[in-house]
Structures are given as C-alpha cells and as structure tokens.
Design an enzyme around this catalytic site. Sequence first.
Site, PDB file in Angstrom:
ATOM      1  CE1 TYR A 106      -4.161  -2.521   5.067  1.00 59.57           C
ATOM      2  CE2 TYR A 106      -3.332  -0.298   4.676  1.00 59.57           C
ATOM      3  CZ  TYR A 106      -3.847  -1.491   4.191  1.00 59.57           C
ATOM      4  OH  TYR A 106      -4.047  -1.658   2.838  1.00 59.57           O
ATOM      5  CB  SER A 153      -0.887   0.009   1.254  1.00 62.22           C
ATOM      6  OG  SER A 153      -1.538   1.252   1.415  1.00 62.22           O
TER       7      SER A 153
END
Length: 297
Positions: free
Chosen positions: A202, A189
């Site tokens: 995350y 990401s």
Amino acid sequence: MTDQYKMQNPLTQYPATDFPKQHQPAPGVQAEMRPVPDCGEKSYRGSGRLQDRKALVTGADSGIGRAAAIAYAREGADVALSYLPDEQQDAEEVAKLVEQAGRKAVLLPGDISQEAFSKKLVADAHKALGGLDILALVAGKQVAVEDVADLSSEQFRKTYETNVFALHWITQAALPLLPAGASIITTSSIQAYQPSPNLLDYASTKAAIIAYTRALAKQVAAKGIRVNCVAPGPIWTPLQICGGQPQDAIPTFGQQTPLKRAGQPAELAGVYVYLASQESSYVTAEVHGVTGGNHLG
C-alpha cells in the site's frame, strides 16, 4: 457535528475515545461501522463553488470519496459515483444526498482494477453527465501484512491494479474529454512519506501516485488541466476495518497524531473542493496533507 465551519477546538471536534474492535470482509459497508464515519452528511454546506461542474468520483460510496461526492453536489456539481457492486447500499445513500442537493447522481458500479471497466467508467460518466471536468480518484486497497514473506503476489498485484493502474487507465481515458480548466485530483497518503512496516504494498503505491501526479501535471499543464494530490493521515473509513489495520490497532487508531485522534472524511471535503474549484487556478503538481499533525516529508 451540525456545522463544520463553526470555530471549535480541533482536539475535541470529534471524539478521541477508543474505537471498538470490528472487522468486515472487504470492501466493507460504512453503514455498519461503529461509529459511522462523518462524511459531511449533516455538516457540509456549499456556496456554489462548483456550479454546474461535472465530476467523476471513485470510491464514492464511503469514506473520503463519499465526503468529496457530497461536497461536490452541495457546491453545485453533478456527480458520477464509482464503487464496487458490494457497496451498493452505501452508494445509494450518497446518490440520495446528491439528489437532495438538487444535482444529478449517476451510479456506476464495477471494479476499477479491471482495465476494460475503468475505461468504460469514464465513457459512461461522460455520457450520463453530458461532460466531465473533475476527476477525484479516491478509491484504494489497503491490507496490512506483518511479514513480507506472507505478502502474496496476488495481493501485491491487486493493490497496484486498484491504486495505481486504475488511476492511469481512468486518466488516460478521460484526458481527451477534459476541457481546459478541468481538474484531476489523486489520493496518496502519509504512508508515502512515513510508511508502516505492515503496509509495504500500500505505502509503495501511494509513493507512486505522488510521482505520477507530479509528472502528469507537468505534461498536461499546456492543455490548461491541473493535477494535484491529497495525502490523508489516519482517517476513519471502511478501509481500516477490512484488514487495513490489525484488530489490535483499531481502538487507538489515530491517537498517536499531535491532534490525538483519527480524522473524519468530512475533514477532507474542503481540500477536494478547493483543488477542483477555480480558487486553486495557480495550483498544480502539489500534494496537500491532511494528517492531524504528522506532517509530510
């Protein structure tokens, strides 16, 4: 969208209007999102780039995993679909799309954060498909927490088990089964490079995935197996409405990018196909960003 290959303005290719506030309990059902994400159901057309390949896709029921699974089938691959049991409705829709493309779909529900299931998943996919030569590891867990004091050990552990440990378990089980020419594709990401303060767990898993990918790529290069990573930016998926974003952030989600809108899962399908195909034969240990202009680094 009727054809994502037709030249058009990327600013207006998908609506840039506000999303309605919405929340679903995790893991969420894509069919109940408003608007429903575009995973290429009507817009992706294949050209035989993965003819007779055999792919295992995690998170294949919705979002980016769904887009990859649809694209793989339309490029000629049989696909094993990994997803949580609560996502059965979405997964069955994907299976129908795979079969409509003339390819085999294998439904494999279960929780990849459990080591035993992750290893069984690989064995079951390999047996059902009669082989395995593409791993697209897309599934992830993302829950925003504003204060580190409120980030529980349970959530921190579960995020790592889903995003990092499962990747390792699946890869470890698959490597003895993968032939030379196989491709492993992980999913990181932009959060690995530009972490949001409320995505502490995350974002750190996504950084770990990049290091794991690059190290693994160097380790297995001598086997003729390539390992690469895709790093999405803000993409409209169920992950965002199941706690991945605060409710107040949902309406303008993605509008802070230079392209002024969130991306759609369909816009990543081509990258997952390219990295799985022989076209990327000299590409390994790389990270490919799909971020709407918020560049990596």
